[in-house]
Motif scaffolding. Sequence first.
Motif, PDB file in Angstrom:
ATOM      1  N   THR A  37       0.848  -1.188   0.000  1.00  0.00           N
ATOM      2  CA  THR A  37       0.000   0.000   0.000  1.00  0.00           C
ATOM      3  C   THR A  37       0.885   1.239   0.000  1.00  0.00           C
ATOM      4  O   THR A  37       1.870   1.303   0.729  1.00  0.00           O
ATOM      5  N   ASP A  38       0.525   2.200  -0.828  1.00  0.00           N
ATOM      6  CA  ASP A  38       1.291   3.441  -0.903  1.00  0.00           C
ATOM      7  C   ASP A  38       1.339   4.081   0.484  1.00  0.00           C
ATOM      8  O   ASP A  38       0.322   4.174   1.177  1.00  0.00           O
ATOM      9  N   LEU A  39       2.505   4.519   0.881  1.00  0.00           N
ATOM     10  CA  LEU A  39       2.681   5.095   2.215  1.00  0.00           C
ATOM     11  C   LEU A  39       1.810   6.328   2.451  1.00  0.00           C
ATOM     12  O   LEU A  39       1.430   6.612   3.591  1.00  0.00           O
ATOM     13  N   ILE A  40       1.451   7.009   1.392  1.00  0.00           N
ATOM     14  CA  ILE A  40       0.591   8.189   1.547  1.00  0.00           C
ATOM     15  C   ILE A  40      -0.792   7.796   2.071  1.00  0.00           C
ATOM     16  O   ILE A  40      -1.442   8.574   2.765  1.00  0.00           O
ATOM     17  N   ILE A  41      -1.222   6.576   1.772  1.00  0.00           N
ATOM     18  CA  ILE A  41      -2.523   6.108   2.284  1.00  0.00           C
ATOM     19  C   ILE A  41      -2.501   6.065   3.806  1.00  0.00           C
ATOM     20  O   ILE A  41      -3.438   6.511   4.469  1.00  0.00           O
ATOM     21  N   TYR A  42      -1.413   5.523   4.363  1.00  0.00           N
ATOM     22  CA  TYR A  42      -1.301   5.464   5.824  1.00  0.00           C
ATOM     23  C   TYR A  42      -1.276   6.873   6.419  1.00  0.00           C
ATOM     24  O   TYR A  42      -1.939   7.131   7.426  1.00  0.00           O
ATOM     25  N   ALA A  43      -0.516   7.758   5.801  1.00  0.00           N
ATOM     26  CA  ALA A  43      -0.416   9.130   6.316  1.00  0.00           C
ATOM     27  C   ALA A  43      -1.765   9.842   6.235  1.00  0.00           C
ATOM     28  O   ALA A  43      -2.151  10.567   7.165  1.00  0.00           O
ATOM     29  N   ARG A  44      -2.489   9.634   5.146  1.00  0.00           N
ATOM     30  CA  ARG A  44      -3.806  10.275   5.013  1.00  0.00           C
ATOM     31  C   ARG A  44      -4.819   9.668   5.973  1.00  0.00           C
ATOM     32  O   ARG A  44      -5.672  10.393   6.505  1.00  0.00           O
ATOM     33  N   ALA A  45      -4.739   8.366   6.202  1.00  0.00           N
ATOM     34  CA  ALA A  45      -5.636   7.720   7.176  1.00  0.00           C
ATOM     35  C   ALA A  45      -5.345   8.252   8.581  1.00  0.00           C
ATOM     36  O   ALA A  45      -6.267   8.530   9.358  1.00  0.00           O
ATOM     37  N   GLU A  46      -4.066   8.402   8.897  1.00  0.00           N
ATOM     38  CA  GLU A  46      -3.676   8.955  10.189  1.00  0.00           C
ATOM     39  C   GLU A  46      -4.236  10.376  10.343  1.00  0.00           C
ATOM     40  O   GLU A  46      -4.810  10.714  11.380  1.00  0.00           O
ATOM     41  N   ARG A  60     -18.779  15.732  19.799  1.00  0.00           N
ATOM     42  CA  ARG A  60     -19.093  14.460  20.469  1.00  0.00           C
ATOM     43  C   ARG A  60     -19.638  13.421  19.484  1.00  0.00           C
ATOM     44  O   ARG A  60     -20.476  12.598  19.822  1.00  0.00           O
ATOM     45  N   LEU A  61     -19.175  13.493  18.246  1.00  0.00           N
ATOM     46  CA  LEU A  61     -19.580  12.554  17.204  1.00  0.00           C
ATOM     47  C   LEU A  61     -18.343  11.822  16.707  1.00  0.00           C
ATOM     48  O   LEU A  61     -17.432  12.437  16.158  1.00  0.00           O
ATOM     49  N   TRP A  62     -18.304  10.536  16.932  1.00  0.00           N
ATOM     50  CA  TRP A  62     -17.170   9.699  16.538  1.00  0.00           C
ATOM     51  C   TRP A  62     -17.482   9.058  15.196  1.00  0.00           C
ATOM     52  O   TRP A  62     -18.033   7.964  15.132  1.00  0.00           O
ATOM     53  N   GLU A  63     -17.153   9.784  14.131  1.00  0.00           N
ATOM     54  CA  GLU A  63     -17.518   9.326  12.793  1.00  0.00           C
ATOM     55  C   GLU A  63     -16.451   9.741  11.794  1.00  0.00           C
ATOM     56  O   GLU A  63     -15.884  10.824  11.886  1.00  0.00           O
ATOM     57  N   LEU A  64     -16.201   8.864  10.828  1.00  0.00           N
ATOM     58  CA  LEU A  64     -15.291   9.178   9.733  1.00  0.00           C
ATOM     59  C   LEU A  64     -16.069   9.906   8.647  1.00  0.00           C
ATOM     60  O   LEU A  64     -17.248   9.628   8.423  1.00  0.00           O
ATOM     61  N   GLU A  65     -15.400  10.813   7.969  1.00  0.00           N
ATOM     62  CA  GLU A  65     -16.015  11.509   6.850  1.00  0.00           C
ATOM     63  C   GLU A  65     -16.134  10.547   5.662  1.00  0.00           C
ATOM     64  O   GLU A  65     -15.271   9.701   5.452  1.00  0.00           O
ATOM     65  N   ALA A  66     -17.193  10.697   4.889  1.00  0.00           N
ATOM     66  CA  ALA A  66     -17.435   9.811   3.748  1.00  0.00           C
ATOM     67  C   ALA A  66     -16.262   9.807   2.770  1.00  0.00           C
ATOM     68  O   ALA A  66     -15.881   8.761   2.246  1.00  0.00           O
ATOM     69  N   ALA A  67     -15.666  10.956   2.550  1.00  0.00           N
ATOM     70  CA  ALA A  67     -14.550  11.055   1.599  1.00  0.00           C
ATOM     71  C   ALA A  67     -13.308  10.305   2.091  1.00  0.00           C
ATOM     72  O   ALA A  67     -12.432   9.982   1.291  1.00  0.00           O
ATOM     73  N   GLU A  68     -13.245  10.038   3.396  1.00  0.00           N
ATOM     74  CA  GLU A  68     -12.073   9.364   3.969  1.00  0.00           C
ATOM     75  C   GLU A  68     -12.212   7.847   3.992  1.00  0.00           C
ATOM     76  O   GLU A  68     -11.237   7.127   4.222  1.00  0.00           O
ATOM     77  N   LEU A  69     -13.394   7.342   3.750  1.00  0.00           N
ATOM     78  CA  LEU A  69     -13.639   5.904   3.850  1.00  0.00           C
ATOM     79  C   LEU A  69     -12.745   5.068   2.940  1.00  0.00           C
ATOM     80  O   LEU A  69     -12.270   4.009   3.372  1.00  0.00           O
ATOM     81  N   PRO A  70     -12.469   5.483   1.700  1.00  0.00           N
ATOM     82  CA  PRO A  70     -11.592   4.668   0.853  1.00  0.00           C
ATOM     83  C   PRO A  70     -10.187   4.455   1.434  1.00  0.00           C
ATOM     84  O   PRO A  70      -9.561   3.423   1.186  1.00  0.00           O
ATOM     85  N   LEU A  71      -9.715   5.402   2.223  1.00  0.00           N
ATOM     86  CA  LEU A  71      -8.411   5.235   2.866  1.00  0.00           C
ATOM     87  C   LEU A  71      -8.432   4.031   3.802  1.00  0.00           C
ATOM     88  O   LEU A  71      -7.523   3.194   3.790  1.00  0.00           O
ATOM     89  N   PHE A  72      -9.471   3.941   4.593  1.00  0.00           N
ATOM     90  CA  PHE A  72      -9.575   2.856   5.566  1.00  0.00           C
ATOM     91  C   PHE A  72      -9.903   1.531   4.892  1.00  0.00           C
ATOM     92  O   PHE A  72      -9.456   0.479   5.351  1.00  0.00           O
ATOM     93  N   ARG A 116      12.331   6.690   5.022  1.00  0.00           N
ATOM     94  CA  ARG A 116      13.356   5.756   4.569  1.00  0.00           C
ATOM     95  C   ARG A 116      13.000   5.124   3.232  1.00  0.00           C
ATOM     96  O   ARG A 116      13.826   4.572   2.570  1.00  0.00           O
ATOM     97  N   HIS A 117      11.726   5.184   2.845  1.00  0.00           N
ATOM     98  CA  HIS A 117      11.265   4.473   1.659  1.00  0.00           C
ATOM     99  C   HIS A 117      11.233   5.372   0.460  1.00  0.00           C
ATOM    100  O   HIS A 117      11.044   6.495   0.463  1.00  0.00           O
TER     101      HIS A 117
END
Length: 117
Positions: A37-46, A60-72, A116-117
């Motif tokens: 997996t491209d390292l940018i995916i991990y950085a964007r997920a973080e 007080r809403l624990w939710e991921l944004e719809a646009a971020e779902l493909p990262l996860f 390093r990569h």
Amino acid sequence: MTFAACQSGAGSAYLFNELVQLVYVTFFVQDAGYGDTDLIIYARAEAALERGLQRAEVERLWELEAAELPLFQAVLQQADRQLASAPKYVHADARDRLKQFAASARASPLRPTASRH
């Protein structure tokens, strides 16, 4: 289940923590040679998780944004492939690295390793 809960608005601090662990352990297993997996995916997920934590503090809403779902989804797919291909000791080492990071003062385990990569 964690991912599904966090995408539907049924997340919690505990479930967000589980997603953080998923991202980092998957990254560490990949860093050990099991993944592509491209390292940018991990950085964007973080970064998406950090934004989610900030939103949760205010709304007080624990939710991921719809646009971020493909990262996860990409991280989850990588984690599934790693479970099928990486030996158990690699996963155990990744968990140990996560514990070391959690005990450190570093803001992210991705930045020094990814450079390093």
